[in-house]
Design an enzyme around this catalytic site. Structure first.
Site, PDB file in Angstrom:
ATOM      1  N   PRO A  69      -5.752  -3.007 -14.486  1.00 15.50           N
ATOM      2  CA  PRO A  69      -7.032  -2.869 -15.168  1.00 15.50           C
ATOM      3  C   PRO A  69      -8.125  -3.668 -14.456  1.00 15.50           C
ATOM      4  CG  PRO A  69      -5.578  -4.337 -16.378  1.00 15.50           C
ATOM      5  CD  PRO A  69      -4.769  -3.765 -15.244  1.00 15.50           C
ATOM      6  N   THR A  80      -9.931  -5.992 -15.189  1.00 14.43           N
ATOM      7  CA  THR A  80      -9.892  -7.450 -15.401  1.00 14.43           C
ATOM      8  C   THR A  80      -8.620  -8.076 -14.826  1.00 14.43           C
ATOM      9  OG1 THR A  80      -8.887  -6.956 -17.517  1.00 14.43           O
ATOM     10  CG2 THR A  80     -11.262  -7.413 -17.535  1.00 14.43           C
ATOM     11  N   SER A  81      -7.845  -7.303 -14.088  1.00 12.68           N
ATOM     12  CA  SER A  81      -6.480  -7.697 -13.717  1.00 12.68           C
ATOM     13  C   SER A  81      -6.386  -9.021 -12.959  1.00 12.68           C
ATOM     14  CB  SER A  81      -5.882  -6.580 -12.853  1.00 12.68           C
ATOM     15  OG  SER A  81      -4.659  -6.975 -12.286  1.00 12.68           O
ATOM     16  N   ASN A  82      -5.533  -9.901 -13.468  1.00 13.06           N
ATOM     17  CA  ASN A  82      -5.171 -11.112 -12.718  1.00 13.06           C
ATOM     18  C   ASN A  82      -4.271 -10.745 -11.547  1.00 13.06           C
ATOM     19  OD1 ASN A  82      -6.254 -13.148 -14.614  1.00 13.06           O
ATOM     20  ND2 ASN A  82      -4.723 -12.299 -16.004  1.00 13.06           N
ATOM     21  N   THR A 103      -4.023  -7.988  -9.633  1.00 11.31           N
ATOM     22  CA  THR A 103      -4.617  -7.440  -8.407  1.00 11.31           C
ATOM     23  C   THR A 103      -5.386  -8.539  -7.663  1.00 11.31           C
ATOM     24  OG1 THR A 103      -6.406  -6.613  -9.789  1.00 11.31           O
ATOM     25  CG2 THR A 103      -4.739  -5.039  -9.136  1.00 11.31           C
TER      26      THR A 103
END
Ligand SMILES: Cc1ncc(COP(=O)(O)O)c(C=O)c1O
Length: 344
Positions: free
Chosen positions: A81, A83-85, A87
């Site tokens: 997503p 907001t992904s931590n 990635t």
């Protein structure tokens, strides 16, 4: 109880691994909260894991990128997503190792990138955004993201890392965290319960694998942070299924069924959706900050802590239970910036 630390150590020793984190992370008591909840409560501070402002991905990526490099990868492709931590941390880890990183993010492109999106750009990833309601993704949007990822893998020849790095080769990451706790405590394992957020599942699966391989009589409470409907749409696997996939991949002893370790997949029926705060998660974030001086993130760790509080009050965690809470990170996203605190 016989703790088979050496079986766990031997299961991990031959696996390809790169160095990304700063180990061991601190193991701290939470005495005031523990007393209020009637628990012997401890926290494993993996928000201090040392990669890209910390978090659980450092442990998983040590093994996943170890395997990727062993297979000759020069580029990695991953997704999550907006907001992904995961990635963001994959982008940072790739740069540390001299790899190129391509990222597919589901969501809406903001006018100005902030938080993890901004950091993902900063770490030099090639970012592709595809439309998605991240709290309630449609089947079509999920399929479009998968197609885009597949196309980018094909075009780049890159090594595919699924969202959350949840694949059999990331399970050793949190099995290694169990070994780390055992080593920190001189071979003792004083916990009945481990409470951890479940997003894509390989963190809790790794803890379960570690407990099972070491023969520890403890239960993982894997707390889902997405709605049940969304989890069905992105076909979440149970931690047990993921551990079985790792057993099949590595030929680990099939310790799950035989041993005393257990895994309880906690899927709160009233969970509103990924990234949506609740009264319970806001309260948990505030309580941990005020009682103990530690910061949780609203998307994962505050929801896991809220479930821990609920399980203490309804008796699923028995009075006096020795509980290890894993702080899996997520702070760059970040609680401090997005949490609206009143001054009264
Ligand atoms: C901060 C944080 N905590 C917990 C999780 C959940 O981990 P997993 O996806 O392995 O279940 C994630 C990622 O999904 C995360 O970024």
């Amino acid at each position: 109880m016989t703790v088979d630390t050496e079986r766990l150590r031997a299961a991990l020793a031959p696996l390809a691994r790169v160095a990304l984190g700063t180990w061991p992370t601190p193991l701290v008591p939470l005495p005031r909260l523990g007393e209020a909840l009637g628990l012997d409560l401890w926290m494993k501070r993996d928000e201090c894991s040392g990669l890209a402002m910390g978090g659980n991905k450092a442990r998983k990526l040590e093994f996943v990128l170890g395997a990727a490099i062993a297979e000759g990868a020069r580029t990695v492709v991953t997704a999550g997503p907006i907001t992904s931590n995961h990635t963001m941390m994959t982008a940072a880890a790739a740069r540390r190792l001299g790899l190129h990183c391509i990222v597919v993010l589901g969501g809406r492109a903001p006018a100005t990138a902030t938080g993890n999106l901004s950091l993902t750009h900063l770490y030099g990833a090639d970012v592709h955004i595809t439309p998605m309601d991240t709290a309630d993704p449609s089947t079509e949007d999920l399929a479009a993201a998968q197609q885009l990822s597949a196309r980018l893998v094909a075009e780049s020849g890159g090594y595919w890392i699924p969202p959350g790095a949840t694949m059999p080769s990331s399970v050793p990451g949190y099995a290694a965290a169990v070994l780390e706790v055992l080593d920190q405590l001189g071979g003792a394992w004083p916990f009945d319960e481990v409470v951890v957020a479940y997003g894509t599942g390989s963190t809790s699966a790794g803890v379960y694998a570690g407990l099972a391989l070491a023969g520890l009589p403890a239960t993982v409470r894997a707390v889902a942070v997405s709605s049940r409907a969304a989890m069905a749409r992105f076909e979440s696997q149970s931690p047990a299924a993921l551990v079985q996939a790792a057993i099949d991949l590595y030929g680990w002893p099939s310790a799950l069924a035989e041993g005393p370790a257990r895994c309880d997949w906690v899927r709160p029926p009233d969970e509103p959706g990924y990234g949506l705060r609740t009264a319970g998660s806001d309260d948990a974030l505030r309580r941990v900050a005020r009682e103990e001086g530690y910061l949780l993130d609203p998307t994962y760790t505050a929801k896991a802590a809220a479930a821990l509080f609920a399980m203490a009050s309804d008796g699923r965690l028995r009075p006096g239970a020795r509980v290890l809470f894993i702080h899996t990170g997520g702070l760059p996203s970040t609680a401090a910036a997005s949490h609206q605190e009143t001054t009264s």
